[in-house]
Design a protein around this motif. Structure first.
Motif, PDB file in Angstrom:
ATOM      1  N   TRP A   1     -15.105 -21.706 -16.485  1.00 60.92           N
ATOM      2  CA  TRP A   1     -16.333 -21.025 -16.096  1.00 60.92           C
ATOM      3  C   TRP A   1     -16.072 -20.058 -14.944  1.00 60.92           C
ATOM      4  CZ3 TRP A   1     -20.300 -20.372 -18.951  1.00 60.92           C
ATOM      5  CH2 TRP A   1     -20.729 -21.343 -19.854  1.00 60.92           C
ATOM      6  N   LYS A   2     -15.323 -20.511 -13.950  1.00 58.25           N
ATOM      7  CA  LYS A   2     -14.981 -19.639 -12.824  1.00 58.25           C
ATOM      8  C   LYS A   2     -14.175 -18.435 -13.298  1.00 58.25           C
ATOM      9  CE  LYS A   2     -14.792 -23.289  -9.285  1.00 58.25           C
ATOM     10  NZ  LYS A   2     -13.901 -24.006  -8.341  1.00 58.25           N
ATOM     11  N   LEU A   3     -13.213 -18.694 -14.173  1.00 57.37           N
ATOM     12  CA  LEU A   3     -12.367 -17.613 -14.667  1.00 57.37           C
ATOM     13  C   LEU A   3     -13.176 -16.603 -15.472  1.00 57.37           C
ATOM     14  CD1 LEU A   3      -9.406 -16.584 -14.994  1.00 57.37           C
ATOM     15  CD2 LEU A   3      -9.375 -17.847 -17.147  1.00 57.37           C
ATOM     16  N   SER A   4     -14.092 -17.108 -16.308  1.00 58.58           N
ATOM     17  CA  SER A   4     -14.911 -16.226 -17.138  1.00 58.58           C
ATOM     18  C   SER A   4     -15.795 -15.334 -16.284  1.00 58.58           C
ATOM     19  CB  SER A   4     -15.761 -17.061 -18.097  1.00 58.58           C
ATOM     20  OG  SER A   4     -14.955 -17.814 -18.975  1.00 58.58           O
ATOM     21  N   ILE A   5     -16.377 -15.906 -15.243  1.00 53.80           N
ATOM     22  CA  ILE A   5     -17.249 -15.118 -14.375  1.00 53.80           C
ATOM     23  C   ILE A   5     -16.453 -14.069 -13.598  1.00 53.80           C
ATOM     24  CG2 ILE A   5     -18.746 -15.241 -12.342  1.00 53.80           C
ATOM     25  CD1 ILE A   5     -19.669 -17.988 -13.351  1.00 53.80           C
ATOM     26  N   LEU A   6     -15.294 -14.473 -13.092  1.00 56.10           N
ATOM     27  CA  LEU A   6     -14.494 -13.540 -12.295  1.00 56.10           C
ATOM     28  C   LEU A   6     -13.971 -12.385 -13.132  1.00 56.10           C
ATOM     29  CD1 LEU A   6     -13.280 -12.837  -9.601  1.00 56.10           C
ATOM     30  CD2 LEU A   6     -11.338 -14.318 -10.103  1.00 56.10           C
ATOM     31  N   THR A   7     -13.369 -12.689 -14.268  1.00 57.65           N
ATOM     32  CA  THR A   7     -12.888 -11.609 -15.127  1.00 57.65           C
ATOM     33  C   THR A   7     -14.055 -10.842 -15.746  1.00 57.65           C
ATOM     34  OG1 THR A   7     -12.674 -13.166 -16.975  1.00 57.65           O
ATOM     35  CG2 THR A   7     -10.710 -12.749 -15.650  1.00 57.65           C
ATOM     36  N   GLY A   8     -15.200 -11.550 -15.915  1.00 58.65           N
ATOM     37  CA  GLY A   8     -16.386 -10.865 -16.428  1.00 58.65           C
ATOM     38  C   GLY A   8     -16.880  -9.781 -15.501  1.00 58.65           C
TER      39      GLY A   8
ATOM     40  N   THR B   1     -34.057  -0.367 -24.379  1.00 60.49           N
ATOM     41  CA  THR B   1     -33.064  -0.213 -25.444  1.00 60.49           C
ATOM     42  C   THR B   1     -31.733  -0.859 -25.063  1.00 60.49           C
ATOM     43  OG1 THR B   1     -32.435   1.977 -24.568  1.00 60.49           O
ATOM     44  CG2 THR B   1     -34.114   1.914 -26.289  1.00 60.49           C
ATOM     45  N   THR B   2     -31.413  -0.872 -23.778  1.00 58.26           N
ATOM     46  CA  THR B   2     -30.173  -1.507 -23.331  1.00 58.26           C
ATOM     47  C   THR B   2     -30.245  -3.022 -23.467  1.00 58.26           C
ATOM     48  OG1 THR B   2     -29.830   0.309 -21.768  1.00 58.26           O
ATOM     49  CG2 THR B   2     -28.544  -1.689 -21.412  1.00 58.26           C
ATOM     50  N   LEU B   3     -31.436  -3.594 -23.208  1.00 56.47           N
ATOM     51  CA  LEU B   3     -31.611  -5.044 -23.338  1.00 56.47           C
ATOM     52  C   LEU B   3     -31.415  -5.529 -24.769  1.00 56.47           C
ATOM     53  CD1 LEU B   3     -34.720  -5.556 -21.016  1.00 56.47           C
ATOM     54  CD2 LEU B   3     -32.439  -6.526 -20.663  1.00 56.47           C
ATOM     55  N   SER B   4     -31.451  -4.602 -25.721  1.00 57.17           N
ATOM     56  CA  SER B   4     -31.334  -4.983 -27.131  1.00 57.17           C
ATOM     57  C   SER B   4     -29.995  -5.623 -27.454  1.00 57.17           C
ATOM     58  CB  SER B   4     -31.528  -3.748 -28.014  1.00 57.17           C
ATOM     59  OG  SER B   4     -30.453  -2.823 -27.824  1.00 57.17           O
ATOM     60  N   GLU B   5     -28.971  -5.387 -26.640  1.00 62.23           N
ATOM     61  CA  GLU B   5     -27.651  -5.923 -26.959  1.00 62.23           C
ATOM     62  C   GLU B   5     -27.611  -7.445 -26.897  1.00 62.23           C
ATOM     63  OE1 GLU B   5     -24.285  -4.030 -25.228  1.00 62.23           O
ATOM     64  OE2 GLU B   5     -25.228  -2.059 -25.159  1.00 62.23           O
ATOM     65  N   PHE B   6     -28.490  -8.052 -26.107  1.00 65.78           N
ATOM     66  CA  PHE B   6     -28.510  -9.511 -26.023  1.00 65.78           C
ATOM     67  C   PHE B   6     -29.015 -10.157 -27.314  1.00 65.78           C
ATOM     68  CE2 PHE B   6     -28.564  -8.174 -21.573  1.00 65.78           C
ATOM     69  CZ  PHE B   6     -27.526  -8.941 -21.062  1.00 65.78           C
TER      70      PHE B   6
ATOM     71  N   TYR C   1     -17.784 -10.797 -22.957  1.00 58.67           N
ATOM     72  CA  TYR C   1     -19.208 -10.694 -23.336  1.00 58.67           C
ATOM     73  C   TYR C   1     -20.088 -10.271 -22.175  1.00 58.67           C
ATOM     74  CZ  TYR C   1     -18.090 -12.943 -27.728  1.00 58.67           C
ATOM     75  OH  TYR C   1     -17.564 -13.236 -28.963  1.00 58.67           O
ATOM     76  N   PHE C   2     -19.483  -9.941 -21.022  1.00 58.38           N
ATOM     77  CA  PHE C   2     -20.260  -9.499 -19.885  1.00 58.38           C
ATOM     78  C   PHE C   2     -20.625  -8.024 -19.982  1.00 58.38           C
ATOM     79  CE2 PHE C   2     -18.992 -13.484 -18.239  1.00 58.38           C
ATOM     80  CZ  PHE C   2     -19.790 -13.778 -17.149  1.00 58.38           C
ATOM     81  N   GLY C   3     -20.178  -7.344 -21.028  1.00 64.23           N
ATOM     82  CA  GLY C   3     -20.483  -5.933 -21.189  1.00 64.23           C
ATOM     83  C   GLY C   3     -21.978  -5.629 -21.176  1.00 64.23           C
ATOM     84  N   PRO C   4     -22.802  -6.339 -21.981  1.00 66.49           N
ATOM     85  CA  PRO C   4     -24.248  -6.087 -21.944  1.00 66.49           C
ATOM     86  C   PRO C   4     -24.868  -6.307 -20.573  1.00 66.49           C
ATOM     87  CG  PRO C   4     -23.668  -7.325 -23.915  1.00 66.49           C
ATOM     88  CD  PRO C   4     -22.432  -7.256 -23.066  1.00 66.49           C
TER      89      PRO C   4
ATOM     90  N   TRP D   1     -15.070  -6.567 -16.548  1.00 65.30           N
ATOM     91  CA  TRP D   1     -15.600  -5.920 -17.749  1.00 65.30           C
ATOM     92  C   TRP D   1     -17.028  -5.434 -17.538  1.00 65.30           C
ATOM     93  CZ3 TRP D   1     -14.002  -3.233 -21.399  1.00 65.30           C
ATOM     94  CH2 TRP D   1     -14.751  -3.008 -22.554  1.00 65.30           C
ATOM     95  N   MET D   2     -17.788  -6.162 -16.725  1.00 62.13           N
ATOM     96  CA  MET D   2     -19.150  -5.736 -16.392  1.00 62.13           C
ATOM     97  C   MET D   2     -19.116  -4.372 -15.705  1.00 62.13           C
ATOM     98  SD  MET D   2     -21.769  -7.668 -13.812  1.00 62.13           S
ATOM     99  CE  MET D   2     -23.162  -6.819 -13.078  1.00 62.13           C
ATOM    100  N   ALA D   3     -18.214  -4.233 -14.738  1.00 61.36           N
ATOM    101  CA  ALA D   3     -18.095  -2.956 -14.022  1.00 61.36           C
ATOM    102  C   ALA D   3     -17.629  -1.843 -14.942  1.00 61.36           C
ATOM    103  CB  ALA D   3     -17.124  -3.109 -12.848  1.00 61.36           C
ATOM    104  N   ASP D   4     -16.719  -2.159 -15.852  1.00 58.59           N
ATOM    105  CA  ASP D   4     -16.244  -1.138 -16.786  1.00 58.59           C
ATOM    106  C   ASP D   4     -17.352  -0.702 -17.732  1.00 58.59           C
ATOM    107  OD1 ASP D   4     -13.755  -1.163 -15.630  1.00 58.59           O
ATOM    108  OD2 ASP D   4     -12.959  -2.666 -16.997  1.00 58.59           O
ATOM    109  N   ALA D   5     -18.192  -1.660 -18.160  1.00 56.64           N
ATOM    110  CA  ALA D   5     -19.334  -1.310 -19.007  1.00 56.64           C
ATOM    111  C   ALA D   5     -20.316  -0.429 -18.244  1.00 56.64           C
ATOM    112  CB  ALA D   5     -20.025  -2.578 -19.494  1.00 56.64           C
ATOM    113  N   MET D   6     -20.457  -0.685 -16.947  1.00 53.74           N
ATOM    114  CA  MET D   6     -21.313   0.168 -16.117  1.00 53.74           C
ATOM    115  C   MET D   6     -20.771   1.589 -16.049  1.00 53.74           C
ATOM    116  SD  MET D   6     -22.078  -2.529 -13.021  1.00 53.74           S
ATOM    117  CE  MET D   6     -22.886  -1.295 -11.993  1.00 53.74           C
ATOM    118  N   GLU D   7     -19.454   1.715 -15.922  1.00 57.91           N
ATOM    119  CA  GLU D   7     -18.850   3.048 -15.862  1.00 57.91           C
ATOM    120  C   GLU D   7     -19.049   3.807 -17.174  1.00 57.91           C
ATOM    121  OE1 GLU D   7     -17.659   4.506 -13.311  1.00 57.91           O
ATOM    122  OE2 GLU D   7     -17.507   2.858 -11.887  1.00 57.91           O
TER     123      GLU D   7
END
Length: 527
Positions: free
Chosen positions: A83-90, A356-361, A193-196, A93-99
């Motif tokens: 769980w810690k690893l998923s959140i940290l690496t997430g 429209t962005t929330l639709s990814e969930f 899966y942190f992209g959305p 990817w979250m930041a990259d999705a923001m970019e």
């Protein structure tokens, strides 16, 4: 000695398996087979000992056990560490999705503020994907040579630095180069899966920042998740499998013990050994008689997925600004004003963009539900087909609310189709070519993402109908291609791979429907 041999002859027949394969019994009947794991890489079937035969070496010391990293990860299971690893690496990817999401917000602002041509705006978007294409193999080589942790940290720090520098770009040429360098860093980020989450966070940030502080502050504040990652990355361990492959068994064992401690699970007994490395596949292996047709179809499916997904992201702000086909088809004067008299995004545009962005969930949830019930191929085909059906009504003069709903549904399903392709592609290829098949497919996706700005931002200015037709037809063809895939992988074995990605290795394997399969299923053949 004779008595010992007699006792050994009374033992039941034992089936040997490769180390790393599941030890779950396949026969729940009365005569269960006892599974023994060995470090050998060949399947053996033992037979009763003949008279006078020597005792097999495997029985000489029953406590002399061995295990691989994969065995330890499976035995320890999923827990606190993962769980810690998923959140940290997430966060990465979250930041990259923001970019990536920021491109659709940045385009209309720079289009107006710097009086850019549509072609220049499209180049600004494509520059990011060009950087990603150039860097993907380079980051892989860095990770292979210096470690997975080092490769990830460098890519994150690179993205953070040039993302922050983009906020200070004085002219178009500077921001074009800096966004390409941001894409160069994104090419080394892990998939998650942190992209959305990142895309939604970016829109919320834009709602708060853009009306008062402007786009430069938005670019700077978008690096916050990367900054948090940079602070917390000291906790991140090196891949245990990488340490084993580089001869550092003690460090790998320490990492596995750390995982077991944090999860509250026992460590396997025995000696940590290295799995036999299989030869990497070659590009011609993807075009063998068994996989030729699959490779061609998958490349087009990945291309269509990225082309349509990022195209819809860019189309959304353009359609919101001009009111869809109605606002862009009232004559040449209207189209000329679209190019020269720019419109900034207003609060209503940002709110609809958030919806429209929330639709990814929900799109992800629907895909997870359908993928084991309908199968991988039908799920991908369904996603492409529904996307096309949502594009068709945009040809008419639909209202703002209806347009938002249609874009919501279209984006939900095209995002879900992307996830279905991520599941299907590693399953369809054998061990030797799995990484190559996934890598080349991802490369085709980046080609699609690179091209789509010239349709969503340049062609749209000339004809909204033509631009919509390109996306509609592309996804209809992709739906046909999904149905034409020769192999359905639902319920089919995923062979043990020696080329596991770092994140997958650490997260472990959770049982899911359709995931318990025979390890010796045929991969099928294709003409």
């Amino acid at each position: 000695m004779d008595d010992d041999l007699f006792q050994l002859r009374q033992l039941p027949i034992i089936r040997f398996r490769r180390t790393g394969e599941s030890t779950r019994s396949e026969d729940e009947g009365e005569n269960r087979e006892q599974v023994v794991q060995t470090a050998e890489q060949t399947d053996l079937e033992s037979a009763p000992l003949a008279d006078g035969a020597p005792v097999p070496r495997e029985f000489a010391n029953p406590t002399d056990d061995t295990f691989m990293v994969e065995d330890a990860v499976e035995a320890i299971g999923f827990g606190t560490f993962q769980w810690k690893l998923s959140i940290l690496t997430g966060l990465s990817w979250m930041a990259d999705a923001m970019e990536m999401m920021i491109l659709s917000i940045l385009a209309p602002q720079l289009h107006c503020e710097w009086r850019l041509l549509s072609l220049e705006v499209a180049l600004l978007t494509s520059a990011v994907f060009i950087g990603m294409m150039i860097s993907s193999s380079l980051w892989g080589n860095i990770s292979d040579r210096y470690g997975r942790k080092t490769g990830l940290k460098l890519s994150v720090l690179w993205t953070m630095f040039y993302g922050l520098m983009s906020a200070f770009a004085p002219i178009y040429g500077w921001i074009l180069v800096l966004r390409a360098l941001v894409g160069f860093g994104i090419g080394g980020a892990p998939q998650s899966y942190f992209g959305p989450v990142g895309t939604v966070f970016e829109v919320l940030l834009a709602i708060l920042v853009m009306p008062t502080l402007g786009w430069r502050w938005l670019l700077g504040l978008s690096t916050i998740p990367l900054f948090i990652f940079a602070i917390l990355c000291f906790w991140l361990p090196e891949s245990a499998r990488y340490d084993v492959l580089t001869g550092n068994q003690e460090k790998a064992l320490a990492t596995l013990k750390r995982i077991a401690t944090e999860n509250g699970a026992p460590m396997p007994l025995g000696k940590l050994i290295v799995a036999r490395q299989e030869d990497r596949g070659k590009i011609q292996d993807l075009f063998s008689s068994h996989f030729r047709w699959t490779t061609v179809l998958l490349w087009f499916i990945w291309f269509a997925n990225a082309f349509s997904y990022y195209g819809l992201v860019l189309l959304t702000t353009e359609l919101f600004q001009e009111g869809g086909a109605c606002g862009m088809s009232k004559g040449n004067k209207k189209e000329l004003r679209c190019s020269l008299e720019c419109k900034y995004l207003n609060s209503d545009d940002y709110k609809d963009l958030l919806w429209t962005t929330l639709s990814e969930f929900p799109g992800l949830l629907v895909t997870l539900w359908a993928i084991d019930r309908l199968g991988r191929r039908k799920t991908m085909a369904l996603c492409f087909f529904i996307f096309s059906m949502c594009i068709i009504p945009l040809y008419g003069c639909v209202g703002r609310a209806s347009m938002t709903v249609l874009i919501f549904i279209a984006r939900a399903f095209i995002a879900g189709g992307f996830q279905a392709a991520y599941v299907y592609t590693p399953e369809v290829y054998p061990t030797a070519t799995r990484a190559l098949g996934l890598g080349t497919s991802s490369g085709m996706a980046r080609v699609g993402a690179l091209i789509t700005p010239f349709v969503a931002q340049v062609m749209l200015e000339s004809s909204v109908y033509l631009a919509l037709s390109v996306y509609c037809c592309c996804c209809l063809f992709a739906a046909v291609a999904s149905c034409a895939l020769p192999i359905e992988t639902t319920g089919r074995a995923l062979q043990e791979s020696s080329q596991r990605e770092w994140g997958q290795e650490m997260v472990g394997r959770a049982p899911s429907r359709g995931s318990v399969r025979s390890p010796h299923s045929s991969s099928g053949s294709q003409g």
